[in-house]
Motif scaffolding. Structure first.
Motif, short mmCIF file in Angstrom:
data_model
loop_
_atom_site.label_atom_id
_atom_site.label_comp_id
_atom_site.label_asym_id
_atom_site.label_seq_id
_atom_site.Cartn_x
_atom_site.Cartn_y
_atom_site.Cartn_z
N SER A 116 72.05 24.18 28.03
CA SER A 116 71.68 22.79 28.36
C SER A 116 70.39 22.46 27.64
O SER A 116 69.68 23.35 27.16
N GLY A 117 70.07 21.18 27.60
CA GLY A 117 68.85 20.76 26.93
C GLY A 117 67.61 21.38 27.54
O GLY A 117 66.72 21.87 26.84
N SER A 118 67.55 21.36 28.87
CA SER A 118 66.36 21.92 29.54
C SER A 118 66.18 23.39 29.17
O SER A 118 65.05 23.84 28.93
N VAL A 121 64.67 23.82 25.83
CA VAL A 121 63.22 23.60 25.83
C VAL A 121 62.50 24.83 26.39
O VAL A 121 61.46 25.25 25.88
N HIS A 151 61.23 15.97 28.96
CA HIS A 151 61.77 17.16 28.29
C HIS A 151 62.71 17.97 29.15
O HIS A 151 63.05 19.09 28.80
N GLY A 152 63.13 17.41 30.30
CA GLY A 152 64.11 18.13 31.11
C GLY A 152 63.58 18.44 32.49
O GLY A 152 62.43 18.13 32.83
N ILE A 249 66.53 16.30 21.51
CA ILE A 249 67.74 16.34 22.34
C ILE A 249 68.37 14.95 22.47
O ILE A 249 69.59 14.81 22.42
N ALA A 250 67.53 13.93 22.59
CA ALA A 250 68.06 12.56 22.66
C ALA A 250 68.19 11.94 21.26
O ALA A 250 69.13 11.21 20.98
C1 LIG Z 1 68.10 14.93 28.30
C2 LIG Z 1 66.89 15.51 27.67
C3 LIG Z 1 66.48 16.82 27.98
C4 LIG Z 1 67.19 17.69 28.98
O1 LIG Z 1 68.50 18.00 28.62
P1 LIG Z 1 69.55 18.48 29.75
O2 LIG Z 1 70.78 18.82 28.98
O3 LIG Z 1 69.72 17.30 30.66
O4 LIG Z 1 68.94 19.65 30.44
C5 LIG Z 1 65.36 17.30 27.33
N1 LIG Z 1 64.68 16.55 26.45
C6 LIG Z 1 65.06 15.30 26.12
C7 LIG Z 1 64.28 14.53 25.09
C8 LIG Z 1 66.17 14.73 26.73
O5 LIG Z 1 66.52 13.47 26.44
#
Ligand SMILES: *Cc1c(COP(=O)(O)O)cnc(C)c1O
Length: 426
Positions: A116-118, A121, A151-152, A249-250
């Motif tokens: 996942s994104g978090s 990070v 950032h999550g 991520i975004a």
């Molecule tokens: C959504 C997002 C995250 C977290 O990603 P998840 O997949 O929801 O854990 C981190 N950083 C940014 C810039 C995001 O937009």
């Protein structure tokens, strides 16, 4: 279990199921989605379809139920949907890593596939802290960021989210204490840049890295800033022995009009996170990329490995769909599609400037934002958008949209009408 009726579903949902940032039991009634295709979500209550203005939070860039992505998933499902990544490897993960290395800013060579994104990070932060530890400088363990970021939701990412008014304020005494600069102004401002430089210099002895969302701050407030700040950060980090992390991520995969937001400034970070649109919104997967300098630094340490390995690391199903999604993106003139959407958003959202209570209207790439001068009534605003046949998820003082790149001009016009309606009635 027999099929559930919509009222039964909603009742069970309210009693048992957490939703993002939701209370338990649930208060607001979610819409039940039965299926989705192209840019449309079909509702289970028989009321019809909504055009998706959110791309399921930046991710479904090619739309739903896409034949190419479906085929990639089906094909991979017939081979294996998962195997562990410790001691084993497979073509989908290797191909994906190579694709990411080839398309990302020059110099990013190594890929950690996260779930996942978090988590990506978390891995980025671990890489940076471990890099300095390996080089015999363990005091370098704090992070610097600017305010207004997101950032999550896991621990390290929370510590660099906006410390005020953000969603993680509750934890301010518990989280690692990071160094915060003011939020970046939209236009380039030399005195702000000087402030950044001197802050990085002053804290360099304790900083592992600077971490920012380049060009667009997403869930922290949908703010845009001049790409010139990325060069300021790059130069200051180089001058003072601090690593630079971009959280894309975004912003990654074309959303801002460049393949990566870093490309607007031709800057390579030391570490970069991608996620969200990586699998075209099909499955959860993210990645942390780093340069050889970072990877080799870690490998020279007393613990020469990166001690991180999620159970579903490199998931073949997600990796196969990600490869197909990136193939779709790169196989078309994605930049022209994003420009077309940018034009449609600019034209359609111009009307919002005249509305009472609207403070700012801004568009960049396939992102459109209407900022109000008050906290939005989320229920009323969402309902107004739904009456226009569009799914939006306004929050705080913001009504915003980041449509799938495949949204045609008619649906785009519908989305911008809905944003205006939500801004008017929220
Ligand atoms: C959504 C997002 C995250 C977290 O990603 P998840 O997949 O929801 O854990 C981190 N950083 C940014 C810039 C995001 O937009």
């Amino acid at each position: 279990m027999p099929d559930l009726s919509v009222p039964e579903l909603l009742d069970l949902d309210r009693r048992h199921v957490w939703h993002p940032y939701g209370p338990m039991p649930g208060r607001a009634e979610p819409l039940v989605v039965e299926s989705a295709s192209g840019v449309r979500l079909r509702l289970a209550d028989g009321s019809g379809e909504l055009v998706d203005g959110m791309s399921s939070w930046w991710s479904a860039v090619h739309g739903y139920n896409h034949p190419v992505l479906n085929e990639a998933a089906r094909g991979q499902l017939g081979r294996m949907s998962h195997v562990m990544f410790g001691g084993l490897t497979h073509e989908p993960a290797v191909r994906l890593a190579k694709l990411l290395v080839d398309m990302s800013p020059q110099g990013l060579e190594h890929v950690f596939l996260a779930d996942s994104g978090s988590v990506s990070v978390e891995v980025a932060v671990k890489m940076c802290l471990q890099y300095w530890r390996s080089l015999g400088r363990p005091a370098k363990q704090r992070l610097l960021t600017w305010r207004g970021g997101y950032h999550g939701d896991t621990w390290q990412p929370m510590s660099v989210c906006d410390p005020e008014g953000g969603m993680h304020e509750l934890w301010s005494g518990v989280l690692p204490r990071q160094v915060f600069a003011d939020a970046p102004p939209a236009e380039y401002d030399e005195s702000y840049a000087d402030g950044l430089r001197s802050m990085i210099e002053r804290h360099a002895h304790e900083l592992a890295a600077v971490i920012v969302e380049p060009v667009v701050q997403g869930a922290g407030g949908m703010r845009f800033h001049s790409p010139a700040y990325l060069r300021v950060l790059r130069e200051a980090c180089d001058a003072h022995d601090v690593l630079l992390v971009f959280d894309e991520i975004a912003t990654g995969f074309g959303r801002t009009g460049a393949l990566f937001a870093a490309d607007h400034a031709a800057v390579t970070p030391d570490v970069m996170c991608v996620g969200k649109a990586l699998t075209g919104g099909y499955l959860t997967m993210a990645a942390t990329l780093c340069t050889s300098r970072v990877a080799e630094g870690i490998s020279r340490g007393e613990v020469p490995v990166l001690a991180h390995g999620p159970t579903f690391m490199g998931n073949p199903l997600a990796a196969a769909v990600a490869c197909a999604s990136l193939g779709l993106l790169l196989g078309q003139d994605w930049a022209a599609e994003v420009r077309r959407i940018e034009t449609g958003l600019r034209e359609g959202l111009a009307a919002a400037r005249e509305l009472p209570g609207v403070r700012d209207v801004r568009v960049l790439g396939a992102i459109g934002v209407v900022q109000l001068d008050h906290e939005i009534d989320m229920q009323a605003a969402t309902a107004a958008a739904v009456r226009e046949g569009v799914w939006l998820r306004p929050f705080r003082d913001l009504v915003y949209t980041m449509p799938p790149y495949v949204t045609d001009d008619a649906d785009l016009a519908r989305i911008t009408r809905a944003v205006c309606a939500a801004a008017r009635e929220g």
